[in-house]
Design an enzyme around this catalytic site. Structure first.
Site, PDB file in Angstrom:
ATOM      1  CE  LYS A  74      -1.444   2.849   2.784  1.00  0.00           C
ATOM      2  NZ  LYS A  74      -1.199   4.029   1.950  1.00  0.00           N
ATOM      3  CB  THR A 128       7.448   9.047  15.070  1.00  0.00           C
ATOM      4  OG1 THR A 128       8.794   8.849  14.614  1.00  0.00           O
ATOM      5  CG2 THR A 128       7.340   8.571  16.512  1.00  0.00           C
ATOM      6  CD  GLU A 177      13.566   0.777   9.092  1.00  0.00           C
ATOM      7  OE1 GLU A 177      14.091   1.736   9.682  1.00  0.00           O
ATOM      8  OE2 GLU A 177      14.137  -0.317   8.950  1.00  0.00           O
ATOM      9  CB  CYS A 226      13.759   9.121   7.553  1.00  0.00           C
ATOM     10  SG  CYS A 226      14.617   7.877   6.578  1.00  0.00           S
ATOM     11  CD  GLU A 254      11.006  13.268  10.351  1.00  0.00           C
ATOM     12  OE1 GLU A 254       9.819  12.925  10.532  1.00  0.00           O
ATOM     13  OE2 GLU A 254      11.883  12.510   9.907  1.00  0.00           O
TER      14      GLU A 254
HETATM   15  P1  NAD Z   1       2.909   8.954   7.066  1.00  0.00           P
HETATM   16  O1  NAD Z   1       3.181   8.223   8.328  1.00  0.00           O
HETATM   17  O2  NAD Z   1       1.882   9.996   7.069  1.00  0.00           O
HETATM   18  O3  NAD Z   1       2.458   7.911   5.934  1.00  0.00           O
HETATM   19  C1  NAD Z   1       3.254   6.800   5.572  1.00  0.00           C
HETATM   20  C2  NAD Z   1       2.375   5.717   5.003  1.00  0.00           C
HETATM   21  O4  NAD Z   1       1.552   5.187   6.033  1.00  0.00           O
HETATM   22  C3  NAD Z   1       1.412   6.173   3.918  1.00  0.00           C
HETATM   23  O5  NAD Z   1       1.263   5.119   2.990  1.00  0.00           O
HETATM   24  C4  NAD Z   1       0.120   6.421   4.684  1.00  0.00           C
HETATM   25  O6  NAD Z   1      -1.019   6.313   3.879  1.00  0.00           O
HETATM   26  C5  NAD Z   1       0.176   5.307   5.709  1.00  0.00           C
HETATM   27  N1  NAD Z   1      -0.481   5.564   6.981  1.00  0.00           N
HETATM   28  C6  NAD Z   1      -0.571   6.721   7.660  1.00  0.00           C
HETATM   29  N2  NAD Z   1      -1.189   6.524   8.842  1.00  0.00           N
HETATM   30  C7  NAD Z   1      -1.459   5.206   8.922  1.00  0.00           C
HETATM   31  C8  NAD Z   1      -2.066   4.379   9.906  1.00  0.00           C
HETATM   32  N3  NAD Z   1      -2.529   4.859  11.052  1.00  0.00           N
HETATM   33  N4  NAD Z   1      -2.177   3.056   9.651  1.00  0.00           N
HETATM   34  C9  NAD Z   1      -1.702   2.532   8.504  1.00  0.00           C
HETATM   35  N5  NAD Z   1      -1.132   3.263   7.536  1.00  0.00           N
HETATM   36  C10 NAD Z   1      -1.002   4.588   7.738  1.00  0.00           C
HETATM   37  O7  NAD Z   1       4.333   9.480   6.579  1.00  0.00           O
HETATM   38  P2  NAD Z   1       4.675  10.333   5.267  1.00  0.00           P
HETATM   39  O8  NAD Z   1       4.317  11.743   5.527  1.00  0.00           O
HETATM   40  O9  NAD Z   1       4.145   9.665   4.068  1.00  0.00           O
HETATM   41  O10 NAD Z   1       6.270  10.157   5.233  1.00  0.00           O
HETATM   42  C11 NAD Z   1       7.127  10.948   5.934  1.00  0.00           C
HETATM   43  C12 NAD Z   1       7.585  10.290   7.230  1.00  0.00           C
HETATM   44  O11 NAD Z   1       8.194   9.023   6.965  1.00  0.00           O
HETATM   45  C13 NAD Z   1       8.643  11.091   7.951  1.00  0.00           C
HETATM   46  O12 NAD Z   1       8.351  11.136   9.319  1.00  0.00           O
HETATM   47  C14 NAD Z   1       9.907  10.304   7.707  1.00  0.00           C
HETATM   48  O13 NAD Z   1      10.920  10.485   8.653  1.00  0.00           O
HETATM   49  C15 NAD Z   1       9.421   8.919   7.690  1.00  0.00           C
HETATM   50  N6  NAD Z   1      10.364   8.046   6.970  1.00  0.00           N
HETATM   51  C16 NAD Z   1      11.112   7.131   7.671  1.00  0.00           C
HETATM   52  C17 NAD Z   1      12.035   6.342   7.027  1.00  0.00           C
HETATM   53  C18 NAD Z   1      12.856   5.317   7.762  1.00  0.00           C
HETATM   54  O14 NAD Z   1      13.361   4.408   7.120  1.00  0.00           O
HETATM   55  N7  NAD Z   1      13.007   5.404   9.067  1.00  0.00           N
HETATM   56  C19 NAD Z   1      12.212   6.469   5.661  1.00  0.00           C
HETATM   57  C20 NAD Z   1      11.458   7.414   4.974  1.00  0.00           C
HETATM   58  C21 NAD Z   1      10.532   8.191   5.647  1.00  0.00           C
END
Ligand code: NAD
Length: 483
Positions: free
Chosen positions: A178, A232, A252, A286, A385
């Protein structure tokens, strides 16, 4: 060209599935704000169909393949991704603003490298592992963990999906991917490549969707393992659900990593690496080292040098070869980043570079690369962040204080140490509470386990360690051998 970017169907059970609902997302080009394409968003019925297809595939011939047999398919899949790598990389740049030069590596070719690497590990799972102990012989079987829910963000959409798909397929799992709505279009590269490579139906299912579809998938009774990359906040919500369900999960999550510039650092080395280490993908990374810790003895020199370097970065169209900073992924992300910049201004920190929308880039979601100096580590811009091109510089008096500042964070994902003495740098790196750290360098590699501590997540991806979460160990106890 635009018409070809519309993806109205999902990839389920090896076929194109008409969505159950009519929810569609319009993806706007990050650099212009103009429509790039549309993609269907999954409803719960679509998720049910994806999980059912993955379940059937697991119970079918795929579930009985040897690792060596899977390795062949995974290599073909990787080759099909590689063949469309440049096209995919360009599409991601248009979706999320990543400079193309970077996207070619991160989105174009990194997935194929991961597929090849995990194909190489798949055959190892076939090895007959019988252990002769004092009470029994134990045959240790390495079985697939089951149906995997892979949920990915928009910032490195291809690489982050591949980090999950490659080991999952190597282990014999089946996957429902997804992706984020923001990068729904490029996710279809996996579907197209899977179809071309002859991946058996249902082994990979691709269903773009929003938060609701994601959370429905995480809770789905047909899912055996969750692999999540994202914020997070979402990671905590997913972790809570998986805790209740006792469902294995890797998370992650976010970061706020430090670049510890030691007193003896060669500034030329640090500044040459700064755009990649601290501002990669326009700050939407990230593990970026966005908190620069500078010794008081060289503080003014470092603030000036960082400011000059950041001011010199070429901001522009991510598709231009020379662009170093592109736009952010969306208008909403730009608003979030600008709100952090305003908070920085109000905090009393000294703005030394950027801070606004570039005057010559009113269209699209650009933000000038920005530097704040004299930032207290307690300030929100040092703690939260930002996920945009915003750096903070904080002074320290001695090495112990530098390490304490680096560790005084909710997060622990990346980090870097800059020093003329590599050995001393490694000693400093050992004191930093983080999942990954670089000494005069920072780059992920397929062999190195990647992941965070503290609020940056649970578990590791990449390396042999990245395969383990997809493998279910089964001990088969056998009678002792007759003596
Ligand atoms: P996000 O958490 O809003 O969304 C990430 C994904 O999760 C999307 O596909 C979203 O639709 C889904 N999602 C959101 N809430 C959910 C829930 N409650 N249950 C299931 N799925 C859910 O993050 P974003 O804005 O898309 O990405 C940016 C974030 O990702 C930043 O905080 C960044 O640091 C983090 N990130 C971490 C890593 C790592 O490897 N540690 C790598 C890249 C990005």
């Amino acid at each position: 060209m635009e018409a070809t970017l519309d993806r109205p169907d999902f990839f389920v059970g090896g076929d194109w599935r008409t969505p159950a609902g009519d929810e569609v997302t319009e993806i706007l080009e990050a650099a212009t704000g103009k429509p790039l394409g549309t993609a269907a968003l999954a409803a719960s019925t679509d998720v049910d169909a994806g999980v059912a297809a993955a379940h059937d595939a697991l119970r079918g011939p795929w579930g009985r393949t040897t690792g060596a047999e899977r390795a062949e398919v995974i290599r073909r899949f990787g080759a099909a991704l590689k063949a469309r790598g440049r096209e995919t990389a360009q599409l991601v740049s248009r979706e999320n603003g990543m400079p193309r030069a970077m996207s070619v590596g991160a989105n174009g070719f990194a997935p194929a490298i991961m597929f090849d690497y995990y194909a190489g590990l798949a055959a190892g799972l076939d090895a007959d592992d019988v252990r002769h102990g004092p009470l029994a012989r134990t045959r240790v079987r390495r079985e697939p963990a089951g149906v995997v829910a892979a949920i990915t963000p928009w910032n490195y959409p291809q690489a982050l999906a591949a980090m999950k798909l490659a080991p999952a397929l190597a282990a014999g799992c089946t996957v429902v991917l997804k992706p984020s709505p923001e990068t729904a279009l490029d996710a279809y590269a996996f579907a197209d490549a899977a179809a071309e490579a002859g991946l058996p139906p249902g082994v990979l299912n691709v269903l773009p969707g929003g938060r609701e579809a994601g959370s429905y998938l995480v809770e789905h009774p047909g899912v055996d393992k969750v692999a999540f990359t994202g914020s997070t906040a979402a990671g905590r919500a997913i972790g809570e659900v998986c805790g209740r369900l006792l469902r294995p999960v890797t998370l992650e999550l976010g970061g706020k990593s430090a670049a510890l510039v030691a007193e003896d650092a060669d500034l030329d080395v640090f500044l040459a690496a700064l755009p990649e280490v601290s501002l990669a993908n326009n700050g939407q990374t990230c593990h970026a080292s966005t908190r620069i810790l500078a010794p008081r003895s060289r503080y003014a020199e470092i603030v000036d040098a960082v400011t000059d370097t950041v001011k010199s970065l070429r901001v522009g169209d991510p598709l231009e070869r020379t662009t170093q900073i592109g736009p952010l992924v969306s208008a909403a992300q730009r608003e979030r980043v600008l709100a952090h910049v305003d908070a920085g201004r109000r905090s009393g920190a000294r703005l030394t570079a950027g801070g606004s929308i570039p005057a010559d880039r009113p269209e699209g979601w650009f933000v000038e690369p920005t530097v704040f100096a004299d930032v207290e580590n307690t300030s929100p811009i040092a703690r939260e962040e930002i996920f945009g091109p915003v750096l903070v510089v904080t002074p320290y008096s001695d090495e112990d204080e530098a390490v304490a500042l680096a560790n005084d964070s909710e997060y622990g994902l990346g980090g870097t140490v800059w020093t003329a003495d590599q050995e001393r740098g490694e000693a400093l790196a050992a004191r930093i509470e983080t999942g990954t750290v670089g000494v005069n360098h920072y780059a992920l590699d397929v062999l190195g386990p990647f992941g965070g501590v503290k609020a940056s997540g649970l578990g590791r991806e990449l390396g042999p360690e990245g395969l383990a979460p997809y493998v279910a160990l089964k001990s088969v106890y056998l009678p002792p051998e007759a003596r």
